[in-house]
Design a protein around this motif. Structure first.
Motif, PDB file in Angstrom:
ATOM      1  N   ASN A  73      -5.353   2.496   8.718  1.00 48.13           N
ATOM      2  CA  ASN A  73      -6.354   1.445   8.580  1.00 48.13           C
ATOM      3  C   ASN A  73      -7.163   1.578   7.300  1.00 48.13           C
ATOM      4  N   ALA A  74      -7.413   0.437   6.651  1.00 49.94           N
ATOM      5  CA  ALA A  74      -8.388   0.410   5.571  1.00 49.94           C
ATOM      6  C   ALA A  74      -9.774   0.642   6.176  1.00 49.94           C
ATOM      7  N   ARG A 126      -8.409   2.585   0.656  1.00 47.21           N
ATOM      8  CA  ARG A 126      -7.106   2.256   1.198  1.00 47.21           C
ATOM      9  C   ARG A 126      -6.731   3.263   2.285  1.00 47.21           C
ATOM     10  N   TRP A 127      -5.775   2.902   3.117  1.00 51.37           N
ATOM     11  CA  TRP A 127      -5.417   3.759   4.236  1.00 51.37           C
ATOM     12  C   TRP A 127      -5.003   5.146   3.774  1.00 51.37           C
ATOM     13  N   THR A 133      -9.663   3.170  -4.258  1.00 53.13           N
ATOM     14  CA  THR A 133     -11.023   2.932  -3.790  1.00 53.13           C
ATOM     15  C   THR A 133     -11.652   1.781  -4.571  1.00 53.13           C
ATOM     16  N   TYR A 193      -5.566  -4.547   8.219  1.00 54.32           N
ATOM     17  CA  TYR A 193      -5.186  -4.290   6.845  1.00 54.32           C
ATOM     18  C   TYR A 193      -5.084  -2.799   6.527  1.00 54.32           C
ATOM     19  N   ARG A 194      -4.138  -2.467   5.673  1.00 49.20           N
ATOM     20  CA  ARG A 194      -3.981  -1.113   5.183  1.00 49.20           C
ATOM     21  C   ARG A 194      -4.608  -0.962   3.793  1.00 49.20           C
ATOM     22  N   ASP A 195      -4.481  -2.010   2.983  1.00 53.10           N
ATOM     23  CA  ASP A 195      -5.058  -1.981   1.641  1.00 53.10           C
ATOM     24  C   ASP A 195      -6.528  -2.397   1.694  1.00 53.10           C
ATOM     25  N   ILE A 196      -7.221  -2.204   0.587  1.00 55.60           N
ATOM     26  CA  ILE A 196      -8.654  -2.471   0.511  1.00 55.60           C
ATOM     27  C   ILE A 196      -8.940  -3.948   0.797  1.00 55.60           C
TER      28      ILE A 196
END
Length: 124
Positions: A31-32, A51-52, A57, A101-104
């Protein structure tokens, strides 16, 4: 999913403080996550996101160079190192996690899970 932020307190301008956020439940290391803050009478603003995997950052200009977000996925813990604190950093700080979301992600609407918040007060 439960998030618990801790580590806030009363400090003087120029001091440092480290916030931690312990995650439990269904939240995984995929997880983000992010830190937000809310001062009295103001919106809840993003101060750092990660990010995950921890390898990317984001910081707004107001904290860039002073705050550092990091995570330890093995311990399900998120951190916020705050240096050179200013009175305008005074706020309740919240940790948050995205279930999707996994990304920011930058909008607070994309974060489904929130901790209760921890008060940071910086005196001049």
């Amino acid at each position: 999913v439960q998030l618990q932020a801790y580590g806030g307190g009363l400090v003087q301008a120029g001091d440092s403080l480290r916030l931690s956020c312990a995650a439990s439940g269904r939240l995984t290391s995929s997880n983000a996550m992010a830190w937000f803050r809310q001062a009295p009478g103001k919106e809840r603003d993003l101060v750092a996101a990660i990010r995950w995997s921890g390898d990317s950052t984001y910081y707004p200009d107001s904290v860039k160079g002073r705050f550092t977000i990091s995570r330890n996925n093995a311990k399900n813990t998120l951190y916020l190192q705050m240096n050179s604190l200013k009175p305008e950093d005074t706020a309740v700080y919240y940790c948050a996690a995205s279930g999707k979301y996994r990304d920011i992600v930058y909008s607070r609407r994309e974060y489904e899970y929130w901790g209760r918040g921890t008060q940071v007060t910086v005196s001049s």
